[in-house]
Design an enzyme around this catalytic site. Structure first.
Site, PDB file in Angstrom:
ATOM      1  N   HIS A 156      36.708  41.461  28.353  1.00 54.41           N
ATOM      2  CA  HIS A 156      37.809  40.265  28.208  1.00 54.41           C
ATOM      3  C   HIS A 156      38.439  40.716  26.727  1.00 54.41           C
ATOM      4  O   HIS A 156      38.259  39.857  25.931  1.00 54.41           O
ATOM      5  CB  HIS A 156      37.004  38.958  28.109  1.00 54.41           C
ATOM      6  CG  HIS A 156      37.796  37.923  28.099  1.00 54.41           C
ATOM      7  ND1 HIS A 156      37.198  36.499  28.906  1.00 54.41           N
ATOM      8  CD2 HIS A 156      39.024  37.507  28.004  1.00 54.41           C
ATOM      9  CE1 HIS A 156      38.252  35.565  28.715  1.00 54.41           C
ATOM     10  NE2 HIS A 156      39.302  36.224  28.049  1.00 54.41           N
ATOM     11  N   GLU A 181      30.584  36.058  32.333  1.00 53.74           N
ATOM     12  CA  GLU A 181      30.729  36.937  31.166  1.00 53.74           C
ATOM     13  C   GLU A 181      29.748  36.639  30.032  1.00 53.74           C
ATOM     14  O   GLU A 181      29.409  35.646  29.878  1.00 53.74           O
ATOM     15  CB  GLU A 181      32.022  36.582  30.626  1.00 53.74           C
ATOM     16  CG  GLU A 181      33.181  37.068  31.534  1.00 53.74           C
ATOM     17  CD  GLU A 181      34.549  36.858  30.811  1.00 53.74           C
ATOM     18  OE1 GLU A 181      34.806  36.343  29.808  1.00 53.74           O
ATOM     19  OE2 GLU A 181      35.739  36.993  31.521  1.00 53.74           O
ATOM     20  N   ARG A 219      41.287  34.807  34.771  1.00 51.43           N
ATOM     21  CA  ARG A 219      40.053  34.365  34.695  1.00 51.43           C
ATOM     22  C   ARG A 219      39.278  34.946  36.071  1.00 51.43           C
ATOM     23  O   ARG A 219      39.868  35.236  37.157  1.00 51.43           O
ATOM     24  CB  ARG A 219      40.035  32.947  34.777  1.00 51.43           C
ATOM     25  CG  ARG A 219      40.214  32.227  33.585  1.00 51.43           C
ATOM     26  CD  ARG A 219      39.206  32.416  32.691  1.00 51.43           C
ATOM     27  NE  ARG A 219      39.443  31.774  31.308  1.00 51.43           N
ATOM     28  CZ  ARG A 219      40.125  32.496  30.434  1.00 51.43           C
ATOM     29  NH1 ARG A 219      40.501  33.565  30.274  1.00 51.43           N
ATOM     30  NH2 ARG A 219      40.485  31.603  29.245  1.00 51.43           N
TER      31      ARG A 219
END
Ligand SMILES: O=C(O)[C@H](O)COP(=O)(O)O
Length: 475
Positions: free
Chosen positions: A245, A225, A196
């Site tokens: 991601h 994000e 993360r």
């Protein structure tokens, strides 16, 4: 208090493999797939669903949870649940579950790819080739053999990374990465983050990339994000290999997590198992058939305590007795809390609700029972300024009964069902007082007595609720 989950309609609000919908529908659960909803659209839609399945894109905030008046379960097709407000879900009695292992391998492989790619500047070299260059000197890399890899958090994914990197001849350490870590590392240290964004101080990483203390970074995740601000500066940085991601973005992982979350929902609805619950981990045990009468006992003891204290239980201690009862302590305590808190409470939210309302419920365990039963449960609570203890057990296969009031043992076990009045006084006097209050409006079913004389505790079961000034509860 028996645990059951009835799901009629589930919303899938992120891009989850279609097998999830197929499995749910095959098991009689209606599914709507609505991805890319705006916050407003999600808030408007969510009251229509009793289940929600997400990945990391949907932000399941407290506001969304409050709007989800009918929500019973939120499933994360993946691992991270940081996009779900778990305290808010717990308070509303909503189960939150993830698929803890489904994308482990994919995330680990992506981490290894970034480590290898960083060491050989593969992404930058490719970009320079695409720009028409042939720059062999600029992209001199380093071997992984003999290097040391620090893994922050050696969980499922960390272990898989360690395993793979060891085959490259890399030495693996377990270590904590903090804000002050960069100066402690070798100059030119590489950083890879597939977990993360928030676990690395991005501003500090940027500074260390600039100064050369950090030689490069492989970043699959960002604090914001899609990346903005410092996250975006990092994504654009020439020493950074950035991915949007993609750790879990493989066909295999997405099929696995979609199938797993659907099957977990179906198993929960069918009462078979509760896997992957993150906000009430004891629920899996509470689902077992042998737990049901003890859950019922716990809830009823909590209700009686609330009745005797006129709803003012400020502190309660739940004790489980009997060697086999130790693992049951958590769900029985949750059931007792639900009984004290009343109809709004369930096993997921009862402890949070109790805490919010200033009622401290703790639990303890004793291997010995001290009664002619293999197992028992007691609740000690404060009533009229003094501690009162109710002790119960389960008789037959599934009948919750009260066996002791403080240290006084009842002449016969009191079934915790129907309308029960609790009166202190000599049994003869109590009955003389009660009988005339009935007449045609009802009858006394049975009377149980603990102790003797004026200090006796008399429990009277009646066909209807009595308003005779005694604590009376309908169980
Ligand atoms: O937490 C996870 O499972 C991974 O970060 C993957 O997230 P995603 O499902 O949004 O790709």
């Amino acid at each position: 208090m028996a645990f059951s989950l009835n799901l009629k309609r589930v919303l899938i609000s992120d891009s989850v493999d279609n097998c999830c919908k197929t499995i749910l529908e095959a098991n009689g659960i209606a599914v709507d797939l609505k991805t890319k909803l705006t916050k407003e659209e999600l808030l408007a839609a969510i009251p229509n669903y009793d289940g929600l399945i997400v990945r990391s894109a949907t932000k399941v905030t407290a506001e969304v949870i409050r709007a989800g008046k009918n929500l019973k379960i939120i499933g994360r097709a993946g691992t991270g649940v940081d996009n779900i407000d778990i305290p808010a879900a717990s308070l509303q009695g909503i189960i939150v579950m993830n698929t803890p292992g489904g994308n482990t391998i994919s995330a680990a492989e992506q981490t290894c790819v970034l480590i290898s790619t960083l060491a050989r500047h593969t992404a930058q070299a490719d970009a320079s080739m695409k720009a028409g260059k042939w720059d062999r000197k600029k992209y001199m890399g380093s071997e992984l053999l003999g290097k040391t890899l620090a893994i922050v958090g050696l969980g499922r994914i960390g272990r898989e990374v360690a395993h793979r990197m060891q085959s490259y001849g890399v030495t693996v350490r377990e270590r904590l990465l903090g804000d002050k870590t960069f100066p402690l590392c070798k100059k030119g240290v590489y950083v890879v983050n597939c977990a993360r964004g928030g676990i690395i101080d991005e501003a500090s990483l940027l500074r260390n990339l600039e100064s050369g203390q950090c030689g490069g970074a492989g970043l699959d995740v960002f604090e914001t994000e899609p990346p903005t601000g410092v996250s975006a500066q990092l994504a654009q940085h020439p020493k950074v290999i950035a991915c949007p991601h993609l750790g879990a973005s493989t066909v295999e992982a997405q099929t696995r997590v979609a199938k797993e979350i659907a099957e977990q929902f179906v198993d929960a609805v069918q009462g078979k198992s509760l896997f992957g619950v993150v906000n009430a981990t004891f629920l899996a045990d509470a689902l077992k058939p042998q737990a049901q009468p003890w859950l019922s006992l716990g809830e009823k003891l909590g209700k009686v305590a609330a009745c005797l204290s006129q709803g003012k239980v400020a502190k309660a201690t739940v004790t489980t007795y009997g060697a086999d009862m130790k693992p049951a302590g958590r769900y029985i305590t949750a059931a007792v809390s639900a009984g004290i808190m009343g109809s709004e409470a369930n096993l997921v939210n009862s402890s949070v609700m109790a805490k919010e309302k200033g009622c401290q419920v703790s639990s303890t365990h004793m291997d010995t029972v001290g009664l002619p039963y293999p197992a028992a449960v007691s609740i000690t609570f404060n009533c009229d300024g003094k501690d009162t203890t109710l002790t119960g057990t389960v008789v037959g296969l599934d009948v919750p009964v009260l066996v002791k009031f403080d240290s006084l043992v009842f002449s016969g076990a009191v079934p915790l069902s129907g309308n029960l009045s609790f009166v202190k006084g000599s049994p003869g006097k109590v009955l003389a007082d009660l009988v005339p209050k009935f007449g045609e409006n009802g009858s006394i079913n049975y009377v149980h007595v603990a102790g003797g004389g004026a200090e006796s505790i008399v429990v009277v079961s009646t066909s209807s609720q009595i308003s005779a000034g005694y604590p009376c509860i309908a169980l």
